[in-house]
Design an enzyme around this catalytic site. Sequence first.
Site, PDB file in Angstrom:
ATOM      1  N   SER A 123      -2.191  88.482  96.213  1.00  0.00           N
ATOM      2  CA  SER A 123      -1.638  88.260  97.552  1.00  0.00           C
ATOM      3  C   SER A 123      -0.574  87.166  97.552  1.00  0.00           C
ATOM      4  O   SER A 123       0.385  87.230  96.807  1.00  0.00           O
ATOM      5  CB  SER A 123      -2.776  87.966  98.532  1.00  0.00           C
ATOM      6  OG  SER A 123      -2.291  87.925  99.835  1.00  0.00           O
ATOM      7  N   HIS A 124      -0.784  86.139  98.333  1.00  0.00           N
ATOM      8  CA  HIS A 124       0.213  85.077  98.505  1.00  0.00           C
ATOM      9  C   HIS A 124       0.067  83.957  97.477  1.00  0.00           C
ATOM     10  O   HIS A 124       0.829  82.993  97.518  1.00  0.00           O
ATOM     11  CB  HIS A 124       0.037  84.492  99.900  1.00  0.00           C
ATOM     12  CG  HIS A 124      -1.385  84.110 100.132  1.00  0.00           C
ATOM     13  ND1 HIS A 124      -2.328  85.047 100.468  1.00  0.00           N
ATOM     14  CD2 HIS A 124      -2.031  82.943 100.005  1.00  0.00           C
ATOM     15  CE1 HIS A 124      -3.502  84.452 100.555  1.00  0.00           C
ATOM     16  NE2 HIS A 124      -3.352  83.174 100.277  1.00  0.00           N
ATOM     17  N   ASP A 287       3.983  88.572 102.995  1.00  0.00           N
ATOM     18  CA  ASP A 287       3.494  87.813 101.841  1.00  0.00           C
ATOM     19  C   ASP A 287       3.663  88.567 100.528  1.00  0.00           C
ATOM     20  O   ASP A 287       4.309  89.609 100.477  1.00  0.00           O
ATOM     21  CB  ASP A 287       2.024  87.424 102.054  1.00  0.00           C
ATOM     22  CG  ASP A 287       1.097  88.608 101.908  1.00  0.00           C
ATOM     23  OD1 ASP A 287       1.522  89.734 102.234  1.00  0.00           O
ATOM     24  OD2 ASP A 287      -0.044  88.428 101.454  1.00  0.00           O
ATOM     25  N   ASP A 289       1.956  90.592  98.643  1.00  0.00           N
ATOM     26  CA  ASP A 289       1.648  92.018  98.535  1.00  0.00           C
ATOM     27  C   ASP A 289       1.906  92.780  99.829  1.00  0.00           C
ATOM     28  O   ASP A 289       1.502  93.937  99.966  1.00  0.00           O
ATOM     29  CB  ASP A 289       0.212  92.221  98.068  1.00  0.00           C
ATOM     30  CG  ASP A 289      -0.795  91.630  99.030  1.00  0.00           C
ATOM     31  OD1 ASP A 289      -0.472  90.615  99.690  1.00  0.00           O
ATOM     32  OD2 ASP A 289      -1.909  92.170  99.136  1.00  0.00           O
ATOM     33  N   ASP A 291       0.844  92.499 102.980  1.00  0.00           N
ATOM     34  CA  ASP A 291      -0.118  92.805 104.045  1.00  0.00           C
ATOM     35  C   ASP A 291      -0.131  91.754 105.164  1.00  0.00           C
ATOM     36  O   ASP A 291      -0.608  92.024 106.253  1.00  0.00           O
ATOM     37  CB  ASP A 291      -1.533  93.055 103.494  1.00  0.00           C
ATOM     38  CG  ASP A 291      -2.067  91.906 102.657  1.00  0.00           C
ATOM     39  OD1 ASP A 291      -1.322  90.927 102.433  1.00  0.00           O
ATOM     40  OD2 ASP A 291      -3.229  92.006 102.206  1.00  0.00           O
ATOM     41  N   ARG A 292       0.424  90.574 104.891  1.00  0.00           N
ATOM     42  CA  ARG A 292       0.441  89.554 105.955  1.00  0.00           C
ATOM     43  C   ARG A 292       1.764  89.560 106.712  1.00  0.00           C
ATOM     44  O   ARG A 292       2.773  90.048 106.199  1.00  0.00           O
ATOM     45  CB  ARG A 292       0.249  88.165 105.348  1.00  0.00           C
ATOM     46  CG  ARG A 292      -1.098  87.968 104.726  1.00  0.00           C
ATOM     47  CD  ARG A 292      -1.314  86.526 104.303  1.00  0.00           C
ATOM     48  NE  ARG A 292      -2.696  86.387 103.823  1.00  0.00           N
ATOM     49  CZ  ARG A 292      -3.342  85.249 103.675  1.00  0.00           C
ATOM     50  NH1 ARG A 292      -2.722  84.123 103.966  1.00  0.00           N
ATOM     51  NH2 ARG A 292      -4.588  85.213 103.253  1.00  0.00           N
ATOM     52  N   LYS A 386      -4.516  95.325 106.095  1.00  0.00           N
ATOM     53  CA  LYS A 386      -3.581  94.763 107.049  1.00  0.00           C
ATOM     54  C   LYS A 386      -2.175  95.123 106.596  1.00  0.00           C
ATOM     55  O   LYS A 386      -1.967  95.450 105.427  1.00  0.00           O
ATOM     56  CB  LYS A 386      -3.784  93.265 107.202  1.00  0.00           C
ATOM     57  CG  LYS A 386      -3.765  92.468 105.917  1.00  0.00           C
ATOM     58  CD  LYS A 386      -4.193  91.040 106.218  1.00  0.00           C
ATOM     59  CE  LYS A 386      -4.240  90.197 104.959  1.00  0.00           C
ATOM     60  NZ  LYS A 386      -5.605  89.983 104.470  1.00  0.00           N
TER      61      LYS A 386
END
Length: 552
Positions: A123-124, A287, A289, A291-292, A386
Amino acid sequence: MTKSEDNEDNMTTQIIPVTAFTDQRPGTAGLRKKVAVVRQPHYLASFVQSIFDCAPELRGNTLVIGGDGRYWNRDAITLCVQMAAANGISRVLIGLGGILSTPAASHLIRQRGAAGGLVLTASHNPAGPNGDFGIKYNIAGGGQAPEALTERIFQTSLALTRYRIDPTVSVDLDRLGTTQAGALQIEVIDGVDDYAAQMATLFDFAQIRDWLAQGHRIRFDALHAVTGPYARRILIDTLGANEQDIVNAVPLEDFGGGHPDPNLIYAAELVAHMNGPHAADLGAASDGDGDRNMILGPGVFISPGDSLAMLADNLHLCPGYVDGVVGIARSMPTCRAADHVARQRGIELHETPTGWKFFCNLLDAGRITICGEESFGTGSTHVREKDGLWAVLAWANILAASGRSLPEIAISHWQRYGRHYFQRHDYEGLEADVADAIVADLRARLPQLVGQTLEGGLTVTLADDFTYADPIDGSQAKGQGLRVVMGDDARIVLRKSGTGTDGATLRLYLEHWRQDELNLDPATALAPLAALADTLIGLRQRTGRAEPDVVT
Ligand code: G1P
Ligand code: ZN
């Protein structure tokens, strides 16, 4: 090393004996570790084998594979494909360049009827040789493996004695098309195509295009992570946004050395733009990947909890949601702004533990249309993760359809429902036992807090360690965070992060609902509650930190 005995078709399969690793318990969103840990011999292969052993439905079926493009993504994908070949999987669908955003992977699993997917992302979290790596298993239907399955995967990893791999299988990640490697079909697809097509079914692209053609602007910062190609295709090529407004749109293996987390700290360039004299009408970032999301208007930051509430209240303006929202879910620490919208509309509101996987049963059962978390996550029924760009397009559609500006929408929302001031204070890199002791001490004091009137006049109406009972499958998730609730007015929540790779992180969440003062600076509005939390928990004193490491 021995030849496979039970796979006559595939004489090149090897069975590699291993000593089991003991640290492969997935966290809030899959397994996340330092690159150096994941690159130890047999480490990733062992975890992937544990997944395959726990997901027999993959045999003879399709597996989606893609990642956020971070350092080591390509090598890891090749390994996954070689193991898929040796584990009886019949087809792998891979994103071009090994890249798939998390929501695009979820969509692909659903759309192509895959039995599951491997999403390689942390992710982030920062990337590069000294950064983090991660892997999630998503099940058919596109959602992250539920808790029972991740626990089974962990138990399997503890007893693993071998993994299966066919090292002769190779894949050209940069060439679109289908190739055959023994019994395995390998299809490399453009991950952006299917995703962009789905977005076009949910939102009124013609209306957004007109709105942009009238001179409105969307500023989007991809933070050198996975959404760059998606944003360019959809926002520039399809909707006609200004090329120079889509920034940091080339994915880099180390995310440009940055921290691709869309918040006020790490997306400082975007924040400066949106607070400057040439601010766009809508500012957003995503972010690592994809999703944010973070949403800004000219001079105004929309907190994720507010964004969820405002989207829920206006989503019917988007063609994919004309029938309105049937229900809303938010993670427990997320502010309760959405609860007011649900109450007003007479629809269900679900409060779930932190982590997207808890929304999936509700989405599958048609109980909710939209859901979100304070950690800059928003999504809907369209996938089971998300989805950062989805939120940006939803906002763009609402602005275009309503003819109102983002600050106008925000202010009228707060006037109607009151405003939930919200902040999260993170204390990072703590000694695990210090963090655990802080949580344990507050947990022990919860029963005596109920009924107490704290300094400032707020009375505690509920104090507990959050337990969630899933209304669909009846499963229970215990120990999901300590909450001290002061009626509808305020909440203090404390929990330990499940995604970090460096020691322990404690998150303190502060929420204060105000109906009188709608234009305060959140830090000012929350200062009394922060002081109260400090007295209650002693975080600063016990961690020896003068301030939290990150405030979002
Ligand atoms: C964090 C967020 C959580 C989110 C998860 C994955 O988990 O708090 O809302 O679902 O990242 O993006 P945590 O580190 O708090 O366990
Ligand atoms: Zn993410």
